[in-house]
Design a protein around this motif. Structure first.
Motif, short mmCIF file in Angstrom:
data_model
loop_
_atom_site.label_atom_id
_atom_site.label_comp_id
_atom_site.label_asym_id
_atom_site.label_seq_id
_atom_site.Cartn_x
_atom_site.Cartn_y
_atom_site.Cartn_z
N GLY A 205 0.82 -1.22 0.00
CA GLY A 205 0.00 0.00 0.00
C GLY A 205 0.85 1.25 0.00
O GLY A 205 2.06 1.22 0.26
N TRP A 206 0.20 2.37 -0.28
CA TRP A 206 0.87 3.67 -0.24
C TRP A 206 1.20 4.03 1.20
O TRP A 206 0.51 3.62 2.12
N ASN A 207 2.21 4.84 1.40
CA ASN A 207 2.57 5.39 2.71
C ASN A 207 2.87 4.33 3.75
O ASN A 207 2.53 4.48 4.92
N GLY A 208 3.49 3.24 3.34
CA GLY A 208 3.89 2.20 4.29
C GLY A 208 2.73 1.42 4.87
O GLY A 208 2.83 0.94 6.00
N THR A 209 1.66 1.28 4.13
CA THR A 209 0.50 0.52 4.60
C THR A 209 0.35 -0.76 3.79
O THR A 209 1.11 -1.02 2.87
N GLY A 210 -0.65 -1.52 4.12
CA GLY A 210 -0.89 -2.78 3.42
C GLY A 210 -0.01 -3.88 3.97
O GLY A 210 0.47 -3.82 5.10
N GLU A 211 0.21 -4.89 3.15
CA GLU A 211 1.09 -5.99 3.57
C GLU A 211 2.54 -5.53 3.53
O GLU A 211 2.93 -4.73 2.69
N ARG A 212 3.32 -6.05 4.47
CA ARG A 212 4.74 -5.70 4.56
C ARG A 212 5.59 -6.94 4.37
O ARG A 212 5.29 -8.01 4.89
N CYS A 213 6.68 -6.78 3.65
CA CYS A 213 7.73 -7.79 3.56
C CYS A 213 9.01 -7.10 3.96
O CYS A 213 9.27 -5.98 3.53
N GLN A 214 9.81 -7.76 4.82
CA GLN A 214 11.04 -7.12 5.27
C GLN A 214 12.22 -8.07 5.15
O GLN A 214 12.06 -9.28 5.29
N TYR A 215 13.38 -7.47 4.88
CA TYR A 215 14.59 -8.25 4.59
C TYR A 215 15.77 -7.68 5.36
O TYR A 215 16.03 -6.49 5.30
N TRP A 216 16.49 -8.54 6.06
CA TRP A 216 17.69 -8.12 6.78
C TRP A 216 18.94 -8.44 5.97
O TRP A 216 20.00 -7.91 6.25
N GLN A 217 18.79 -9.32 4.97
CA GLN A 217 19.94 -9.76 4.18
C GLN A 217 20.53 -8.59 3.38
O GLN A 217 19.83 -7.67 3.02
N GLY A 218 21.80 -8.71 3.08
CA GLY A 218 22.47 -7.72 2.25
C GLY A 218 21.99 -7.76 0.81
O GLY A 218 22.10 -6.78 0.09
N GLU A 219 21.45 -8.90 0.40
CA GLU A 219 20.86 -9.01 -0.93
C GLU A 219 19.77 -10.06 -0.90
O GLU A 219 19.80 -10.99 -0.11
N LYS A 220 18.81 -9.88 -1.76
CA LYS A 220 17.71 -10.84 -1.92
C LYS A 220 17.53 -11.03 -3.41
O LYS A 220 17.20 -10.09 -4.14
N ARG A 221 17.75 -12.25 -3.89
CA ARG A 221 17.70 -12.52 -5.33
C ARG A 221 16.28 -12.66 -5.87
O ARG A 221 16.06 -12.41 -7.04
N ASP A 222 15.32 -13.06 -5.02
CA ASP A 222 13.93 -13.18 -5.46
C ASP A 222 13.00 -12.94 -4.28
O ASP A 222 12.83 -13.82 -3.43
N THR A 223 12.40 -11.77 -4.21
CA THR A 223 11.52 -11.44 -3.09
C THR A 223 10.25 -12.29 -3.08
O THR A 223 9.62 -12.45 -2.04
N ALA A 224 9.89 -12.88 -4.22
CA ALA A 224 8.69 -13.72 -4.27
C ALA A 224 8.86 -15.00 -3.45
O ALA A 224 7.86 -15.64 -3.11
N ASP A 225 10.10 -15.35 -3.09
CA ASP A 225 10.31 -16.55 -2.28
C ASP A 225 9.57 -16.47 -0.95
O ASP A 225 9.10 -17.49 -0.44
N ASP A 226 9.49 -15.27 -0.37
CA ASP A 226 8.88 -15.16 0.95
C ASP A 226 8.06 -13.87 1.14
O ASP A 226 7.98 -13.33 2.23
N CYS A 227 7.45 -13.41 0.06
CA CYS A 227 6.62 -12.20 0.15
C CYS A 227 5.28 -12.48 -0.54
O CYS A 227 5.22 -12.61 -1.77
N GLY A 228 4.24 -12.56 0.26
CA GLY A 228 2.93 -12.93 -0.25
C GLY A 228 2.38 -12.00 -1.31
O GLY A 228 1.83 -12.45 -2.32
N PHE A 229 2.50 -10.70 -1.11
CA PHE A 229 1.89 -9.80 -2.10
C PHE A 229 2.66 -9.81 -3.42
O PHE A 229 2.08 -9.61 -4.48
N VAL A 230 3.96 -10.08 -3.38
CA VAL A 230 4.72 -10.23 -4.62
C VAL A 230 4.31 -11.53 -5.31
O VAL A 230 4.15 -11.57 -6.54
#
Length: 130
Positions: A51-76
């Protein structure tokens, strides 16, 4: 004019007696905003939102890189676009609309502690810190 002045004097006197400011002169409290609850992100993480302005579903990553966010992000996974992001890391984060952060699919970057709305016409499919 004389009546208006009398009315103001009476109102001020009533306010003094009642110990407050007349209701018509009192400031109205600010309504709570969604922004206060928005952009929830843990320190050290890069967060993206459906969502706009930091709303909606959130996916967060601590890794220095993520090759495919769809691996663990529902909205993606559901093919929703990323509408806002928060870089709560100490590093610049670059993001890409394609997997494996290919330079051909770079769509933007965020400075450390930067947050805001994105263009909204793409998914962030990969990211890496600089």
């Amino acid at each position: 004019m004389r009546r208006l002045r009398s009315l103001l004097i009476v109102s001020a006197a009533l306010a003094a007696v009642l110990g407050g400011v007349p209701a018509w002169a009192a400031p109205t409290p600010a309504a709570p905003t969604a922004a206060a609850a928005a952009y929830s992100c843990d320190p050290g993480y890069f967060c993206m939102y459906s969502g706009w302005n930091g709303t909606g579903e959130r996916c967060q990553y601590w890794q220095g890189e993520k090759r495919d966010t769809a691996d663990d992000c529902g909205f993606v996974q559901r093919r929703w676009n990323t509408l806002s992001a928060y870089n709560f890391t100490g590093h610049r984060v670059q993001y890409y609309s394609g997997n494996n952060h290919s330079s051909r699919t770079r769509v933007g970057s965020s400075q450390p502690n930067e947050r805001g709305n994105l263009q909204g016409s793409y998914q962030i499919r990969s990211m890496k810190r600089q």
